[in-house]
Design a protein around this motif. Structure first.
Motif, short mmCIF file in Angstrom:
data_model
loop_
_atom_site.label_atom_id
_atom_site.label_comp_id
_atom_site.label_asym_id
_atom_site.label_seq_id
_atom_site.Cartn_x
_atom_site.Cartn_y
_atom_site.Cartn_z
N LYS A 191 0.78 -1.39 -0.18
CA LYS A 191 0.05 -0.02 0.11
C LYS A 191 0.69 1.50 0.01
N ILE A 192 1.70 1.64 -1.33
CA ILE A 192 2.35 2.48 -0.98
C ILE A 192 1.16 4.05 -1.21
N VAL A 193 1.88 4.85 -0.10
CA VAL A 193 1.68 6.20 -0.11
C VAL A 193 2.15 7.60 0.24
N PRO A 194 2.10 8.49 -0.11
CA PRO A 194 3.33 9.50 -0.08
C PRO A 194 3.29 10.11 1.49
N VAL A 195 4.93 9.74 1.02
CA VAL A 195 5.39 9.98 2.65
C VAL A 195 6.26 10.81 2.58
N THR A 196 7.24 11.02 3.01
CA THR A 196 8.20 11.78 3.75
C THR A 196 9.09 11.12 4.16
N PRO A 197 10.64 11.85 4.46
CA PRO A 197 11.89 11.18 5.52
C PRO A 197 12.11 13.03 6.00
N GLY A 198 11.38 13.68 5.55
CA GLY A 198 11.77 14.60 5.30
C GLY A 198 13.40 15.33 5.42
N ALA A 199 14.41 15.88 5.87
CA ALA A 199 15.01 16.64 4.98
C ALA A 199 16.30 15.82 4.50
N VAL A 200 17.09 15.60 3.94
CA VAL A 200 17.96 15.00 3.06
C VAL A 200 19.10 15.68 2.22
N GLU A 201 20.17 15.06 2.05
CA GLU A 201 20.88 15.46 1.74
C GLU A 201 21.34 14.74 0.40
N LYS A 202 21.86 15.21 -1.10
CA LYS A 202 21.67 14.91 -1.54
C LYS A 202 22.57 13.33 -1.99
N ASP A 203 23.90 13.81 -0.55
CA ASP A 203 24.62 12.55 -0.71
C ASP A 203 24.15 12.32 0.55
N GLY A 204 22.76 12.68 0.82
CA GLY A 204 22.96 11.57 3.39
C GLY A 204 22.18 10.79 3.28
N GLY A 205 22.47 9.80 4.25
CA GLY A 205 21.59 8.67 4.13
C GLY A 205 20.11 9.28 4.50
N LEU A 206 19.94 7.77 4.94
CA LEU A 206 18.09 8.06 5.50
C LEU A 206 17.93 7.93 6.83
N THR A 207 17.04 8.10 7.93
CA THR A 207 17.34 7.88 9.31
C THR A 207 16.41 6.65 9.37
N LEU A 208 17.44 5.56 10.09
CA LEU A 208 17.03 4.37 10.76
C LEU A 208 16.36 3.76 11.64
N ASP A 209 15.07 3.16 11.81
CA ASP A 209 15.02 2.90 12.66
C ASP A 209 15.41 1.86 13.61
N THR A 210 14.94 1.21 14.80
CA THR A 210 15.54 0.36 15.18
C THR A 210 15.69 -1.18 14.77
N ASN A 211 14.95 -1.12 13.74
CA ASN A 211 14.98 -2.62 13.16
C ASN A 211 15.20 -2.01 12.10
N ASN A 212 16.66 -0.61 11.68
CA ASN A 212 16.67 -1.12 10.40
C ASN A 212 15.84 -0.49 9.07
N ASN A 213 14.71 -0.03 9.37
CA ASN A 213 13.80 0.68 8.10
C ASN A 213 13.90 1.79 8.13
N PRO A 214 13.61 2.63 7.28
CA PRO A 214 13.68 4.16 7.18
C PRO A 214 12.75 4.83 7.78
N VAL A 215 13.04 6.09 8.31
CA VAL A 215 11.95 5.98 9.19
C VAL A 215 11.78 7.40 8.67
N MET A 216 9.71 7.05 8.12
CA MET A 216 9.03 7.92 7.03
C MET A 216 7.92 8.13 7.79
N TYR A 217 7.02 9.95 7.22
CA TYR A 217 6.28 10.36 7.98
C TYR A 217 4.94 9.89 6.79
N THR A 218 3.70 9.84 7.45
CA THR A 218 2.61 10.05 6.07
C THR A 218 1.82 10.74 6.50
N ASN A 219 0.75 11.09 6.81
CA ASN A 219 -0.23 12.68 6.63
C ASN A 219 -0.08 13.25 8.07
N PRO A 220 0.69 14.38 8.35
CA PRO A 220 0.68 15.34 9.15
C PRO A 220 -0.98 15.26 10.06
#
Length: 375
Positions: A86-115
């Motif tokens: 179930k793909i949804v529009p999400v955001t990891p927030g601010a990211v540099e073009k050569d920057g990494g994504l923030t990962l949670d304790t299960n090594n999944n990227p931290v993404m946010y859906t609807n505010p």
């Protein structure tokens, strides 16, 4: 209702049909999409191959290698791992073009859906889960064959080679163009790479169709009343607050910088800032290394760098029988991407109109090395 309907991209739900057509609901809308991911590993020369495979726990060193992963195999693997149903529009927030994504304790990227209306910080937003985006774990090696068998009795030696992204397609299928708006500019393709030899040294690349700046903060009209939202009290019913706020709230923070999926540098590309005013990126760098014309085995040297000498390499294969280059590819639909509000207006917003409902997209990518060809 005779007025135009608008919906928040960050509150919009897209049910991803990776192996068929799966629909899902959230908020007030139902949305289905098909995300085709096809991968081609380019051949590395006349006596060797650049090979790729899905990264799996406990996999034998010589198992599963190929030079091509079809969209069917890709979609099956993604579905089995629980990604992208179930793909949804999400955001990891601010990211540099050569920057990494923030990962949670299960090594999944931290993404946010609807505010949450009236709650600005990402910590107050709803978090995405692995069904809302796609992560593809891969391994790459370059195998050289010289007629001499290795310790395992096989004529192949793993050789160190710089690896490049040599093609990236982010597009709307032609069959969908007559029915829905094109959301391919909102697609994000993030590579995080490391080797088994040095897992703590990570190379990261964020790529989008056109590259450049995407502001990941701003004022929004989530409730659709025609006015930007104002802050709401921490106390749910407002018992402890002295009055109702009239200050417009800013959702999110920061901005994303991404490479483009093109071959060429673009100067003075426009984007919209947090006040929705036109701003300009001085330079938008491409991340794709360009193959020589009519040559499947070589890349144009000038296309292997960006920003005066920085390498576009996404990492090196490893010269060891049991160690490889690892890639984590994360694909998502960026909810902060701004589109025209309506076709007959010049305003752009992160509030998308309902013509995006049921939009489809394709993602295809290819890796290559600068091969040494025997004359």
């Amino acid at each position: 209702m005779n007025r135009k309907i608008i919906i928040s991209a960050l509150a919009l739900t897209i049910g991803a049909g990776l192996a068929g057509s799966i629909t899902g609901t959230a908020a007030w809308y139902q949305y289905s999409t098909k995300a085709n991911a096809a991968l081609v590993g380019a051949s590395g020369g006349t006596s060797g191959n650049l090979q790729i495979r899905f990264r799996k726990e406990g996999q034998a060193n010589n198992a599963g290698w190929t030079t091509f992963i079809s969209k069917e195999a890709m979609n099956t693997f993604i579905s089995e791992q629980g990604y992208g149903s179930k793909i949804v529009p999400v955001t990891p927030g601010a990211v540099e073009k050569d920057g990494g994504l923030t990962l949670d304790t299960n090594n999944n990227p931290v993404m946010y859906t609807n505010p949450v209306p009236g709650k600005g910080p990402y910590t107050s937003w709803n978090k995405a889960n692995k069904a809302n985006y796609v992560v593809i774990p891969l391994q790459i090696r370059y195998v050289d064959r010289d007629g001499v068998k290795n310790a395992s009795g096989i004529d192949e030696d793993n050789v160190e080679k710089e690896v490049y992204l040599s093609d990236l397609v982010l597009q709307q299928p032609a069959s969908d163009a007559a029915n829905h708006k094109d959301l391919s500019e909102a697609l994000r393709f993030h590579i995080s790479s490391y080797t088994d030899e040095d897992p703590d040294t990570i190379t990261s690349r964020l790529v989008s169709k056109n590259g450049g700046t995407t502001v990941t903060n701003g004022k929004l009209d989530i409730d659709g009343d025609g006015n930007n939202d104002v802050a709401r009290p921490d106390d749910k019913y407002g018992f402890e607050d002295s009055g109702v706020s009239t200050e417009e709230i800013v959702y999110g923070e920061g901005q994303q910088e991404s490479f483009s999926s093109k071959y060429d540098l673009v100067e003075n590309q426009q984007y919209f800032d947090e006040e929705n005013e036109v701003a300009t990126d001085a330079k938008v760098y491409p991340m794709v290394a360009e193959p020589k014309e009519d040559d499947d085995y070589d890349l144009i040297d000038e296309s292997l760098e960006y920003d005066e000498g920085k390498s576009k390499s996404i990492g090196k294969t490893v010269a060891a029988e049991d160690k490889f280059l690892n890639l984590d590819i994360t694909i998502w639909v960026e909810g902060w991407q701004k589109f025209k509000v309506f076709d007959d207006e010049d305003d752009y917003s992160s509030i998308w109109d309902n013509s995006f409902i049921d939009s489809k997209f394709n993602v295809g990518f290819e890796f290559a090395i600068n091969a040494e060809i025997d004359e």
